[in-house]
Write a protein that holds these residues in place. Structure first.
Motif, PDB file in Angstrom:
ATOM      1  N   ILE A   1      33.264  47.966  34.009  1.00  0.00           N
ATOM      2  CA  ILE A   1      32.775  46.759  33.344  1.00  0.00           C
ATOM      3  C   ILE A   1      31.258  46.816  33.416  1.00  0.00           C
ATOM      4  O   ILE A   1      30.702  47.112  34.469  1.00  0.00           O
ATOM      5  CB  ILE A   1      33.270  45.493  34.080  1.00  0.00           C
ATOM      6  CG1 ILE A   1      34.796  45.490  34.197  1.00  0.00           C
ATOM      7  CG2 ILE A   1      32.794  44.240  33.350  1.00  0.00           C
ATOM      8  CD1 ILE A   1      35.316  44.471  35.185  1.00  0.00           C
ATOM      9  N   VAL A   2      30.611  46.542  32.296  1.00  0.00           N
ATOM     10  CA  VAL A   2      29.153  46.561  32.265  1.00  0.00           C
ATOM     11  C   VAL A   2      28.610  45.166  32.556  1.00  0.00           C
ATOM     12  O   VAL A   2      29.104  44.171  32.033  1.00  0.00           O
ATOM     13  CB  VAL A   2      28.652  47.069  30.896  1.00  0.00           C
ATOM     14  CG1 VAL A   2      27.134  46.993  30.810  1.00  0.00           C
ATOM     15  CG2 VAL A   2      29.111  48.508  30.677  1.00  0.00           C
ATOM     16  N   LYS A   3      27.621  45.111  33.451  1.00  0.00           N
ATOM     17  CA  LYS A   3      26.958  43.841  33.779  1.00  0.00           C
ATOM     18  C   LYS A   3      25.847  43.588  32.774  1.00  0.00           C
ATOM     19  O   LYS A   3      25.238  44.552  32.326  1.00  0.00           O
ATOM     20  CB  LYS A   3      26.316  43.922  35.161  1.00  0.00           C
ATOM     21  CG  LYS A   3      27.257  44.001  36.318  1.00  0.00           C
ATOM     22  CD  LYS A   3      26.396  44.154  37.558  1.00  0.00           C
ATOM     23  CE  LYS A   3      27.214  44.290  38.815  1.00  0.00           C
ATOM     24  NZ  LYS A   3      26.355  44.465  39.977  1.00  0.00           N
ATOM     25  N   PRO A   4      25.509  42.371  32.453  1.00  0.00           N
ATOM     26  CA  PRO A   4      26.193  41.147  32.895  1.00  0.00           C
ATOM     27  C   PRO A   4      27.521  41.028  32.155  1.00  0.00           C
ATOM     28  O   PRO A   4      27.578  41.330  30.972  1.00  0.00           O
ATOM     29  CB  PRO A   4      25.217  40.040  32.479  1.00  0.00           C
ATOM     30  CG  PRO A   4      24.469  40.619  31.324  1.00  0.00           C
ATOM     31  CD  PRO A   4      24.399  42.113  31.565  1.00  0.00           C
TER      32      PRO A   4
ATOM     33  N   ALA B   1      33.688  36.765  31.358  1.00  0.00           N
ATOM     34  CA  ALA B   1      34.955  36.548  32.066  1.00  0.00           C
ATOM     35  C   ALA B   1      36.121  37.233  31.354  1.00  0.00           C
ATOM     36  O   ALA B   1      36.946  37.886  31.981  1.00  0.00           O
ATOM     37  CB  ALA B   1      35.224  35.056  32.223  1.00  0.00           C
ATOM     38  N   ASP B   2      36.181  37.116  30.020  1.00  0.00           N
ATOM     39  CA  ASP B   2      37.323  37.710  29.315  1.00  0.00           C
ATOM     40  C   ASP B   2      37.337  39.234  29.404  1.00  0.00           C
ATOM     41  O   ASP B   2      38.395  39.842  29.469  1.00  0.00           O
ATOM     42  CB  ASP B   2      37.428  37.228  27.857  1.00  0.00           C
ATOM     43  CG  ASP B   2      36.139  37.412  27.060  1.00  0.00           C
ATOM     44  OD1 ASP B   2      35.130  37.879  27.626  1.00  0.00           O
ATOM     45  OD2 ASP B   2      36.139  37.071  25.862  1.00  0.00           O
ATOM     46  N   ARG B   3      36.168  39.854  29.490  1.00  0.00           N
ATOM     47  CA  ARG B   3      36.108  41.311  29.635  1.00  0.00           C
ATOM     48  C   ARG B   3      36.622  41.720  31.021  1.00  0.00           C
ATOM     49  O   ARG B   3      37.335  42.710  31.164  1.00  0.00           O
ATOM     50  CB  ARG B   3      34.670  41.808  29.421  1.00  0.00           C
ATOM     51  CG  ARG B   3      34.455  43.289  29.689  1.00  0.00           C
ATOM     52  CD  ARG B   3      35.199  44.192  28.707  1.00  0.00           C
ATOM     53  NE  ARG B   3      35.093  45.592  29.120  1.00  0.00           N
ATOM     54  CZ  ARG B   3      36.082  46.282  29.690  1.00  0.00           C
ATOM     55  NH1 ARG B   3      37.253  45.730  29.914  1.00  0.00           N
ATOM     56  NH2 ARG B   3      35.890  47.535  30.023  1.00  0.00           N
ATOM     57  N   VAL B   4      36.268  40.945  32.036  1.00  0.00           N
ATOM     58  CA  VAL B   4      36.735  41.226  33.403  1.00  0.00           C
ATOM     59  C   VAL B   4      38.266  41.125  33.452  1.00  0.00           C
ATOM     60  O   VAL B   4      38.953  42.022  33.946  1.00  0.00           O
ATOM     61  CB  VAL B   4      36.105  40.242  34.416  1.00  0.00           C
ATOM     62  CG1 VAL B   4      36.716  40.423  35.801  1.00  0.00           C
ATOM     63  CG2 VAL B   4      34.590  40.432  34.473  1.00  0.00           C
ATOM     64  N   LEU B   5      38.818  40.050  32.884  1.00  0.00           N
ATOM     65  CA  LEU B   5      40.262  39.819  32.908  1.00  0.00           C
ATOM     66  C   LEU B   5      41.001  40.869  32.086  1.00  0.00           C
ATOM     67  O   LEU B   5      42.068  41.347  32.498  1.00  0.00           O
ATOM     68  CB  LEU B   5      40.579  38.409  32.394  1.00  0.00           C
ATOM     69  CG  LEU B   5      40.006  37.293  33.295  1.00  0.00           C
ATOM     70  CD1 LEU B   5      40.096  35.948  32.592  1.00  0.00           C
ATOM     71  CD2 LEU B   5      40.727  37.257  34.637  1.00  0.00           C
ATOM     72  N   GLU B   6      40.441  41.238  30.961  1.00  0.00           N
ATOM     73  CA  GLU B   6      41.052  42.257  30.093  1.00  0.00           C
ATOM     74  C   GLU B   6      41.149  43.577  30.855  1.00  0.00           C
ATOM     75  O   GLU B   6      42.182  44.251  30.816  1.00  0.00           O
ATOM     76  CB  GLU B   6      40.160  42.395  28.860  1.00  0.00           C
ATOM     77  CG  GLU B   6      40.589  43.416  27.837  1.00  0.00           C
ATOM     78  CD  GLU B   6      39.484  43.622  26.792  1.00  0.00           C
ATOM     79  OE1 GLU B   6      39.073  44.785  26.588  1.00  0.00           O
ATOM     80  OE2 GLU B   6      39.025  42.617  26.205  1.00  0.00           O
ATOM     81  N   SER B   7      40.084  43.951  31.549  1.00  0.00           N
ATOM     82  CA  SER B   7      40.059  45.182  32.312  1.00  0.00           C
ATOM     83  C   SER B   7      41.116  45.160  33.423  1.00  0.00           C
ATOM     84  O   SER B   7      41.849  46.123  33.619  1.00  0.00           O
ATOM     85  CB  SER B   7      38.669  45.390  32.910  1.00  0.00           C
ATOM     86  OG  SER B   7      38.651  46.546  33.695  1.00  0.00           O
ATOM     87  N   ILE B   8      41.196  44.042  34.140  1.00  0.00           N
ATOM     88  CA  ILE B   8      42.163  43.919  35.238  1.00  0.00           C
ATOM     89  C   ILE B   8      43.593  44.016  34.706  1.00  0.00           C
ATOM     90  O   ILE B   8      44.422  44.724  35.267  1.00  0.00           O
ATOM     91  CB  ILE B   8      41.958  42.578  35.995  1.00  0.00           C
ATOM     92  CG1 ILE B   8      40.612  42.615  36.727  1.00  0.00           C
ATOM     93  CG2 ILE B   8      43.114  42.329  36.978  1.00  0.00           C
ATOM     94  CD1 ILE B   8      40.213  41.287  37.356  1.00  0.00           C
ATOM     95  N   GLN B   9      43.867  43.340  33.581  1.00  0.00           N
ATOM     96  CA  GLN B   9      45.211  43.393  33.019  1.00  0.00           C
ATOM     97  C   GLN B   9      45.554  44.800  32.568  1.00  0.00           C
ATOM     98  O   GLN B   9      46.685  45.268  32.745  1.00  0.00           O
ATOM     99  CB  GLN B   9      45.353  42.381  31.884  1.00  0.00           C
ATOM    100  CG  GLN B   9      45.557  40.970  32.421  1.00  0.00           C
ATOM    101  CD  GLN B   9      45.074  39.878  31.484  1.00  0.00           C
ATOM    102  OE1 GLN B   9      44.532  40.132  30.415  1.00  0.00           O
ATOM    103  NE2 GLN B   9      45.254  38.639  31.901  1.00  0.00           N
ATOM    104  N   LYS B  10      44.574  45.514  32.008  1.00  0.00           N
ATOM    105  CA  LYS B  10      44.782  46.882  31.556  1.00  0.00           C
ATOM    106  C   LYS B  10      45.128  47.779  32.751  1.00  0.00           C
ATOM    107  O   LYS B  10      46.048  48.598  32.685  1.00  0.00           O
ATOM    108  CB  LYS B  10      43.517  47.385  30.866  1.00  0.00           C
ATOM    109  CG  LYS B  10      43.643  48.760  30.245  1.00  0.00           C
ATOM    110  CD  LYS B  10      42.397  49.114  29.454  1.00  0.00           C
ATOM    111  CE  LYS B  10      41.580  50.143  30.203  1.00  0.00           C
ATOM    112  NZ  LYS B  10      40.350  50.528  29.507  1.00  0.00           N
ATOM    113  N   VAL B  11      44.404  47.601  33.859  1.00  0.00           N
ATOM    114  CA  VAL B  11      44.596  48.441  35.033  1.00  0.00           C
ATOM    115  C   VAL B  11      45.881  48.098  35.803  1.00  0.00           C
ATOM    116  O   VAL B  11      46.613  48.982  36.225  1.00  0.00           O
ATOM    117  CB  VAL B  11      43.357  48.366  35.967  1.00  0.00           C
ATOM    118  CG1 VAL B  11      43.620  49.043  37.293  1.00  0.00           C
ATOM    119  CG2 VAL B  11      42.155  48.999  35.278  1.00  0.00           C
ATOM    120  N   LEU B  12      46.137  46.804  35.975  1.00  0.00           N
ATOM    121  CA  LEU B  12      47.316  46.409  36.752  1.00  0.00           C
ATOM    122  C   LEU B  12      48.581  46.281  35.912  1.00  0.00           C
ATOM    123  O   LEU B  12      49.679  46.156  36.457  1.00  0.00           O
ATOM    124  CB  LEU B  12      47.031  45.099  37.495  1.00  0.00           C
ATOM    125  CG  LEU B  12      45.959  45.160  38.579  1.00  0.00           C
ATOM    126  CD1 LEU B  12      45.717  43.802  39.171  1.00  0.00           C
ATOM    127  CD2 LEU B  12      46.326  46.157  39.667  1.00  0.00           C
ATOM    128  N   GLY B  13      48.425  46.295  34.589  1.00  0.00           N
ATOM    129  CA  GLY B  13      49.580  46.235  33.686  1.00  0.00           C
ATOM    130  C   GLY B  13      50.250  44.886  33.623  1.00  0.00           C
ATOM    131  O   GLY B  13      50.119  44.032  34.447  1.00  0.00           O
TER     132      GLY B  13
END
Length: 120
Positions: free
Chosen positions: A102-105, A108-120
């Motif tokens: 995830i690129v800073k800054p 929130a939706d990018r953070v959640l999208e990444s987590i959902q992608k990784v954790l499935g």
């Protein structure tokens, strides 16, 4: 039960921001680390489902911590965070086993999208 997350960033306000995004969306922040060394020891102690880790940190950077964690647990799910313009480090992180970055800054939706992608 919400997924358990370890947040590692040397900036307290970044940890607070990430924690806020996660807890509002049903994730449990089980630990916070201010550097890579802390992240490695907290990982083995807490066994989180996911680690959100900054690349640039004191004592041990995120890439070294990523490699250490994956030595003891090759299946560890780790998402790296970095500021703009660190493409070489992002590539190294992915090659070292990071599941996403995830690129800073960040939004929130990018953070959640990444987590959902990784954790499935």
């Amino acid at each position: 039960m919400g997924k358990r997350v370890l947040v590692s960033d040397d900036a307290a306000f970044m940890r607070m921001m990430i924690k806020d995004i996660l807890t509002k969306n049903g994730y449990e922040v089980v630990g916070e680390a201010a550097n890579g060394k802390e992240a490695v020891s907290l990982y083995s102690e807490l066994k989180p489902d996911l680690v959100l880790m900054d690349i640039t940190m004191p004592e041990m950077d995120g890439i070294q911590a990523l490699k250490k964690i994956r030595e003891s647990n090759p299946d560890a799910s780790i998402i790296m965070c970095s500021a703009m313009g660190q493409q070489a480090m992002v590539i190294e992180a992915i090659q070292s086993g990071a599941k996403d970055f995830i690129v800073k800054p960040f939004q929130a939706d990018r953070v959640l999208e990444s987590i959902q992608k990784v954790l499935g």
